[in-house]
Scaffold this active site. Structure first.
Site, PDB file in Angstrom:
ATOM      1  N   LYS A 113       0.846  -1.213   0.000  1.00 56.90           N
ATOM      2  CA  LYS A 113       0.000   0.000   0.000  1.00 56.90           C
ATOM      3  C   LYS A 113       0.874   1.253   0.000  1.00 56.90           C
ATOM      4  O   LYS A 113       0.561   2.230  -0.668  1.00 56.90           O
ATOM      5  CB  LYS A 113      -0.911   0.040   1.238  1.00 56.90           C
ATOM      6  N   LYS A 200      -4.341 -15.780 -13.582  1.00 60.33           N
ATOM      7  CA  LYS A 200      -4.832 -16.464 -12.382  1.00 60.33           C
ATOM      8  C   LYS A 200      -6.287 -16.070 -12.134  1.00 60.33           C
ATOM      9  O   LYS A 200      -6.625 -14.889 -12.198  1.00 60.33           O
ATOM     10  CB  LYS A 200      -3.956 -16.022 -11.202  1.00 60.33           C
ATOM     11  N   LYS A 203     -11.081 -12.806  -8.017  1.00 59.61           N
ATOM     12  CA  LYS A 203     -12.208 -11.860  -7.970  1.00 59.61           C
ATOM     13  C   LYS A 203     -11.752 -10.491  -8.454  1.00 59.61           C
ATOM     14  O   LYS A 203     -12.485  -9.769  -9.114  1.00 59.61           O
ATOM     15  CB  LYS A 203     -12.718 -11.751  -6.533  1.00 59.61           C
TER      16      LYS A 203
HETATM   17  P1  ADP Z   1      -9.118 -13.845  -4.868  1.00 51.29           P
HETATM   18  O1  ADP Z   1      -7.796 -13.696  -5.593  1.00 51.29           O
HETATM   19  O2  ADP Z   1     -10.205 -14.244  -5.784  1.00 51.29           O
HETATM   20  O3  ADP Z   1      -9.472 -12.615  -4.036  1.00 51.29           O
HETATM   21  P2  ADP Z   1      -8.396 -14.962  -2.324  1.00 51.29           P
HETATM   22  O4  ADP Z   1      -7.101 -14.195  -2.295  1.00 51.29           O
HETATM   23  O5  ADP Z   1      -9.504 -14.559  -1.412  1.00 51.29           O
HETATM   24  O6  ADP Z   1      -8.921 -15.027  -3.835  1.00 51.29           O
HETATM   25  O7  ADP Z   1      -8.032 -16.489  -2.064  1.00 51.29           O
HETATM   26  C1  ADP Z   1      -8.660 -17.347  -1.124  1.00 51.29           C
HETATM   27  C2  ADP Z   1      -7.951 -18.695  -1.205  1.00 51.29           C
HETATM   28  O8  ADP Z   1      -8.114 -19.276  -2.528  1.00 51.29           O
HETATM   29  C3  ADP Z   1      -6.437 -18.618  -0.981  1.00 51.29           C
HETATM   30  O9  ADP Z   1      -6.053 -19.756  -0.207  1.00 51.29           O
HETATM   31  C4  ADP Z   1      -5.830 -18.696  -2.362  1.00 51.29           C
HETATM   32  O10 ADP Z   1      -4.543 -19.302  -2.340  1.00 51.29           O
HETATM   33  C5  ADP Z   1      -6.848 -19.559  -3.126  1.00 51.29           C
HETATM   34  N1  ADP Z   1      -6.924 -19.144  -4.532  1.00 51.29           N
HETATM   35  C6  ADP Z   1      -7.381 -17.951  -4.995  1.00 51.29           C
HETATM   36  N2  ADP Z   1      -7.345 -17.897  -6.350  1.00 51.29           N
HETATM   37  C7  ADP Z   1      -6.847 -19.094  -6.753  1.00 51.29           C
HETATM   38  C8  ADP Z   1      -6.568 -19.659  -8.038  1.00 51.29           C
HETATM   39  N3  ADP Z   1      -6.806 -19.013  -9.158  1.00 51.29           N
HETATM   40  N4  ADP Z   1      -6.051 -20.903  -8.077  1.00 51.29           N
HETATM   41  C9  ADP Z   1      -5.813 -21.602  -6.929  1.00 51.29           C
HETATM   42  N5  ADP Z   1      -6.068 -21.128  -5.697  1.00 51.29           N
HETATM   43  C10 ADP Z   1      -6.573 -19.894  -5.597  1.00 51.29           C
END
Ligand code: ADP
Ligand code: TRP
Length: 332
Positions: A113, A200, A203
């Site tokens: 940040k 990847k 969200k």
């Molecule tokens: P986002 O990137 O959608 O905000 P989060 O950071 O909230 O997702 O991730 C929540 C969990 O899901 C974490 O343990 C993360 O390692 C896993 N995760 C998120 N995106 C992926 C992905 N594309 N492939 C595998 N695991 C993922």
């Protein structure tokens, strides 16, 4: 017996990446191994980014319903929400008083940040950063240390937080005698699941497939997957096909071989997408029904979380009472 604990932020209905990379491995692990398992919804962590009670509450239900719909065995794993365990917040303050501020200055999320502010030419590098973001690692350390956690399965981005939890525990143990279990991280997510555009799935990239969207929307989203311009009857390369990559996560080896053969013989992208849709839909349709049922009957979710919190608080009270005695000289 080892204790495994992990937290999930309440950031809305999980997507396929969350499911395959985090939720499914955690549920399978608790089924296949012996140990104490604690899986919880880190709803107070979400307060950092969400300032709307309706949204936090809705998203907490969505995440809870997802884990339950995917058949988390709550008789084996303790499933609760952070806000039901007030002991976490008392421990947070105690830990806060034992961590050098410099360690918090060096936390990746805070540093990112600061850097963003610098790049945006802001004079005040702390612009828009709240105290919750700064002390986030301490709340997370309390989540972990309160439950005598040995192993914390997390994604790569969370490793530093577990290291900080361990370092606080070591500092406290060094000063007061062995009081807290020193946790280790374990990398939970294997390969990243790609999103609709090949990056990847996340969200924040707007390229995700929500786990329990309607069948119609699932089909529509899968149809949006980027493909190359190879003609319908021409052989296709499985190596750099997103459709093929996703198909592998939902299929047996034999099914993957059959699709690989179709790719080399020539299959239209439309048909390949349909095959992928059918596989994903077949895998998720029962859980989707269960998810919708739970979201329509939220008292079922409440009951599960309340039971989980009851069990979790027995451990929480025990640890906190030890900590209060040894650190504060309090007798209760
Ligand atoms: P986002 O990137 O959608 O905000 P989060 O950071 O909230 O997702 O991730 C929540 C969990 O899901 C974490 O343990 C993360 O390692 C896993 N995760 C998120 N995106 C992926 C992905 N594309 N492939 C595998 N695991 C993922
Ligand atoms: N910070 C974690 C994340 O954003 C969620 C989390 C909160 C957590 N407390 C935890 C993970 C304790 C493991 C252990 O994904």
């Amino acid at each position: 017996m080892k204790t495994y604990l992990t937290g999930i932020q309440s950031t809305g209905m999980p997507h396929l990446g969350n499911y395959l990379g985090a939720i499914k491995p955690a549920i399978d692990f608790s089924r296949e191994h012996e140990g104490n398992f604690l899986y919880f919804i880190a709803d107070y962590h979400s307060l950092n980014s969400i300032k709307d009670p309706k949204v936090i509450s809705e998203q907490t239900y969505e995440v809870a319903a997802t884990w339950l719909a995917l058949s988390l065995d709550t008789s084996k794993a303790c499933f609760y929400k952070q806000s039901d365990i007030p002991e976490i917040f008392e421990l947070t303050w105690i830990l806060q008083c034992h961590i050098p501020k410099g360690d918090l200055n060096r936390a990746h999320s805070y540093k990112a940040k600061l850097q963003a502010n610098e790049e945006a030419g802001k004079k005040d590098l702390d612009h828009g950063i709240n105290g919750g973001l700064f002390s986030y690692p301490v709340l997370m350390a309390a989540d972990i240390l309160l439950f005598n956690t040995d192993i914390v399965p997390v994604g790569k981005d969370q490793i530093q937080h577990v290291e900080m939890a361990r370092s606080i525990a070591q500092r406290i143990n060094g000063h007061y005698g062995d009081l807290l279990v020193e946790p280790q991280e374990s990398l939970s997510a294997g390969k990243y699941i790609p999103g609709l555009d090949g990056r990847k799935m996340s969200k924040s990239y707007g390229n995700s497939i929500p786990l329990f969207c309607t069948e119609k929307r699932l089909k529509k989203l899968i149809n949006k997957i980027t493909t190359d311009s190879t003609g319908p009857d021409e052989p296709k390369n499985t190596e750099d096909s997103l459709i093929f990559d996703l198909y592998k996560f939902f299929s047996t080896k034999e099914e993957v071989q059959v699709l690989a053969k179709k790719f080399s013989d020539g299959i239209s992208w439309g048909h390949a997408k349909l095959e992928l849709f059918e596989k994903v839909n077949e895998d998720l349709s029962k859980a989707r029904e269960k998810y919708n049922h739970l979201m329509d009957n939220r008292e079922l979710i409440d009951r599960e979380l309340e039971n989980g919190a009851k069990k979790a608080r027995v451990i929480a009270r025990e640890t906190l009472s030890k900590v209060r005695q040894n650190i504060m000289g309090l007798q209760s």
